[in-house]
Design an enzyme around this catalytic site. Structure first.
Site, short mmCIF file in Angstrom:
data_model
loop_
_atom_site.label_atom_id
_atom_site.label_comp_id
_atom_site.label_asym_id
_atom_site.label_seq_id
_atom_site.Cartn_x
_atom_site.Cartn_y
_atom_site.Cartn_z
N ALA A 70 25.17 -1.18 -3.84
CA ALA A 70 23.87 -1.76 -4.16
C ALA A 70 23.19 -2.09 -2.84
O ALA A 70 22.29 -1.39 -2.40
CB ALA A 70 24.04 -3.00 -5.04
N CYS B 149 14.50 -6.61 2.30
CA CYS B 149 15.73 -6.37 3.04
C CYS B 149 15.51 -6.67 4.51
O CYS B 149 14.46 -6.31 5.07
CB CYS B 149 16.16 -4.91 2.85
SG CYS B 149 17.63 -4.42 3.79
N CYS C 97 23.43 -10.26 4.23
CA CYS C 97 22.77 -11.57 4.22
C CYS C 97 22.31 -11.97 2.83
O CYS C 97 22.01 -13.14 2.59
CB CYS C 97 21.59 -11.57 5.18
SG CYS C 97 20.23 -10.47 4.70
N ARG D 130 30.35 -3.42 -0.48
CA ARG D 130 29.38 -3.45 0.62
C ARG D 130 29.78 -2.44 1.69
O ARG D 130 29.83 -2.74 2.87
CB ARG D 130 29.25 -4.87 1.18
CG ARG D 130 27.97 -5.09 1.96
CD ARG D 130 27.72 -6.55 2.28
NE ARG D 130 28.86 -7.22 2.83
CZ ARG D 130 29.24 -7.15 4.11
NH1 ARG D 130 28.54 -6.42 4.96
NH2 ARG D 130 30.31 -7.79 4.54
N CYS E 270 19.88 -5.58 -9.39
CA CYS E 270 18.58 -6.21 -9.65
C CYS E 270 17.59 -5.86 -8.55
O CYS E 270 17.96 -5.58 -7.41
CB CYS E 270 18.74 -7.71 -9.75
SG CYS E 270 19.76 -8.23 -11.13
N CYS F 70 23.87 -2.38 6.23
CA CYS F 70 23.65 -3.67 5.57
C CYS F 70 24.33 -4.77 6.39
O CYS F 70 25.46 -4.60 6.86
CB CYS F 70 24.23 -3.62 4.16
SG CYS F 70 24.24 -5.20 3.29
N TYR G 36 27.82 -12.26 -19.88
CA TYR G 36 26.82 -11.94 -20.90
C TYR G 36 27.47 -11.80 -22.28
O TYR G 36 28.67 -12.07 -22.46
CB TYR G 36 26.06 -10.69 -20.49
CG TYR G 36 25.32 -10.85 -19.18
CD1 TYR G 36 24.51 -11.96 -18.94
CD2 TYR G 36 25.45 -9.91 -18.16
CE1 TYR G 36 23.84 -12.13 -17.74
CE2 TYR G 36 24.78 -10.06 -16.95
CZ TYR G 36 23.98 -11.17 -16.74
OH TYR G 36 23.32 -11.33 -15.55
#
Length: 677
Positions: free
Chosen positions: A317, A359, A344, A295, A31, A341, A174
């Site tokens: 992502a 970010c 958080c 991650r 997203c 990354c 979904y």
């Protein structure tokens, strides 16, 4: 440039059915808060990732029909030709850099409420959705045929828009996952009962999507390796499902059932590569390429996933948001330049709010189109000297960017070490990876001959003036208030002078109260719960009190709230919600219900106030209030010194001030994304 030899495997091309990815770096669907609402912003952001070396770049969830509307969240959509034009812009920008473009076709089923279209939602049975008091309509055979037609039409539009990988999406609660659920699917026809019947719709969608896209596009399926929870689709049934349908798609995008608690969990709770043991079997069972996430920030961890046979593609992502150029930096053996990354989830929080993502590590994300910002390139400056006062997140980012622009920068901080609040907070339970905000910027600065760092250097207004810099940026941060003023109390809490009162600053600098301690959280994010954990692990008997209805209420947006409250309860911390600290009387604090006002006294050894912060802007005020300041010197506050906020805001403020320094009125206005391209 030649690829660093030990990572050569990550840059091998990989075939996905009829198409070939140029490498193993795969930005999975995620997203953005952009979707159909900000198509130009979306296209530029995804295109930047392709420029940074990601071999496959996908959309977010993409609605196939107006009966699947997730407003206020701005999902992507492929309802009509206008949507085709919007998403074609993204595909074109991804293709311009040699990457494949993927689209995740989606129908929300009972999960959504269709707040925009007001069409009835569809479900395997009639049931309540995520939040609204609206139930779905039970699908009959005609509805199923219609849904299959919508999905096929969207696949054709995806091909028309230029996408190379087209997804079928049977997970995350979904519509298609409703059919897979033993608990929800109570149908007595060919779509209910046995696993083979419950998977019939999924099989049909895969086969019909392949027929629609032909040999132009690959077909991918995103599915959970461990099922959807035992009452819906057990781990054993998930294995059977992969065995049943394994050969049908060209790629399996593998996730896990626990979305917030594991798949997309923050670094407070889950380490890198946490999904590995659950997804490892899929590749061998299906015989098809597999992508999954974890991650991933370490190139060696990425390499292990591939060499072990767990994954064919390194899915990402959040790491692709933190550093769109991560693949390029690995290829060029510039590992020290990777913005890792920190886990958080501030990116997800703003999408959840219906706003474009942001970010903590990468302040340029979402600004590629409207501001023209590039994550690796900045315009040259005028070469004048700049003094940055404060080496916290705003000051470090400002000095880093100013150094890249060619300014002569002096960065001064009163503390003996750099990092400001980042250094303090990263020592708290679960926040260790947040130190990457400091470490990345310090690493960059230390390699710049034009940036000098002065620690243990408190500066007065007179010393700032005497320094003679052409520009001055004040980044002196903020401090937690000791009087209880915050959301609930507009004035100081009565009687605090008679109590032992501490703030987060005290605890982060080593204070450790014992006995019965009340932590009063009127901030509602991570600080109150994290300090409660710190104290409880140190032996204190902690009562966590908040004016919100649950612990760490705002962390609902970062996907942490449930894990936050669970952690407090597991540590034996009493959680008292919808309650304020009304007043103090000696060793007692009076707790009052925010609704009824009813109160009771509690004896405590210490009260920790997590309410609000006050900017430390005295130096700025001394400077701008002095008539002797030369008008040729620009003085600006940045970060918490101007506006206390999350660390991401401070980094953005430092970046913006440094990038725009010297531009002044010549800076172009923000471009407005108004829809159709």
């Amino acid at each position: 440039m030649q690829t660093a030899s030990r990572y050569q495997t990550l840059f091998e091309p990989v075939r996905i059915g009829p198409v070939t990815a140029p490498n193993r770096f795969y930005q999975v669907p995620h997203c953005t808060g952009m979707g159909h609402a900000l198509p130009k912003t979306l296209a530029a952001m995804r295109g930047m990732k392709a420029a940074g070396g990601w071999g496959v770049v996908c959309t977010e969830y993409c609605s196939i029909h107006p009966s699947s509307d997730d407003q206020p969240h701005p999902f992507a959509s492929l309802w009509d030709d206008d949507d085709v034009r919007n998403l074609a812009a993204m595909a074109e920008q991804v293709h311009a850099h040699g990457a494949l473009a993927g689209v995740e076709l989606w129908h929300g089923g009972s999960y959504v409420a269709n707040l925009a279209t007001r069409l009835p939602t569809l479900g395997v049975r009639s049931m309540l959705g995520r939040t609204d008091p609206i139930q779905s309509r039970r699908m009959d055979r005609r509805d199923i045929r219609a849904f299959r037609g919508w999905h096929r039409a969207a696949a054709l539009r995806a091909r028309q828009a230029g996408f190379d990988v087209v997804y079928v999406y049977p997970t995350h609660g979904y519509l298609v996952s409703e059919f897979l659920s033993r608990a929800l699917n109570d149908r007595g026809d060919e779509y209910g009962g046995s696993l083979e019947n419950r998977a019939r719709l999924l099989r049909e969608l895969i086969e019909e999507t392949r027929e629609a896209v032909g040999d132009r596009c690959a077909v991918a399926v995103r599915a959970a390796a461990d099922g959807h929870g035992d009452e819906h689709l057990s781990g054993a049934e998930a294995r059977d499902l992969f065995g049943l349908l394994g050969p049908l798609p060209d790629l399996w995008d593998v996730v896990v059932a626990d979305y917030y608690g594991e798949e997309m969990a923050t670094s407070r709770f889950v380490p890198e590569a946490a999904l590995e043991s659950k997804v490892a079997y899929v590749r061998a069972l299906t015989g098809k390429p597999v992508v999954s996430v974890g991650r991933f920030t370490s190139p060696d961890t990425m390499l292990r996933q591939v060499r072990s046979g767990t994954l064919d593609f390194v899915g990402a992502a959040r790491p692709s948001i933190a550093d769109p150029f991560l693949p390029t930096k690995i290829r060029e053996d510039r590992l020290e330049d990777i913005r890792e990354c920190i886990g958080c989830n501030i990116c997800y929080a703003y999408n959840y709010r219906g706003a474009a993502l942001r970010c903590t590590q990468n302040p340029t994300i979402g600004e590629e189109w409207r501001s023209g910002w590039h994550p690796e390139k900045v315009p040259p400056g005028d070469g004048r000297s700049v003094l940055v006062v404060g080496a916290g997140p705003a000051g470090l980012e400002a000095a880093h960017v100013l150094g890249k622009r060619g300014y002569a920068v002096a960065l001064a901080d009163a503390a003996d070490s750099a990092g400001g609040r980042v250094s303090l907070e990263s020592r708290l339970p679960g926040l260790g990876e947040w130190a990457r905000v400091r470490d990345y910027r310090l690493g960059q600065i230390r390699r710049m001959g034009n940036v000098a760092l002065y620690l243990g250097s408190p500066l007065s207004a007179a010393e700032v003036r005497d320094f003679g810099a052409g520009h001055v940026l004040i980044a002196t941060g903020a401090r937690w208030r000791r009087d209880g003023v915050g959301r609930w109390h507009a004035a100081p809490i009565d009687g605090l002078g008679s109590a032992t009162v501490l703030t987060p600053d005290d605890l982060m600098r080593g204070a450790r109260p014992q006995g019965d301690v009340v932590v009063f959280d009127d901030d509602h994010y991570y600080m109150g719960p994290v300090l409660s954990v710190l104290l409880a692990r140190g032996g204190a008997r902690v009562t966590y009190v908040t004016t919100a209805g649950r612990a760490g209420d705002w962390s609902h947006y970062t996907g942490e709230q449930q894990r936050t409250q669970q952690q407090l309860l597991e540590l034996g911390i009493e959680v008292v919600v919808s309650t304020t600290v009304a007043r103090c009387e000696g060793e007692h604090v009076w707790l009052a219900c925010v609704y009824s006002g009813r109160s009771h006294a509690r004896k405590v050894s210490a009260l920790v106030l997590v309410t609000s912060r006050e900017p430390d802007d005295a130096l700025y005020r001394d400077l701008v209030g002095d008539d002797d300041v030369a008008p040729t010197v620009t003085i600006e506050r940045i970060g918490d010194c101007l506006q206390p906020a999350p660390i991401a805001n401070a980094v953005y403020a430092g970046h913006k001030a440094a990038r725009e320094l010297g531009v002044g009125a010549a800076a172009p206005p923000l471009a407005r994304d108004r829809g159709l391209v």
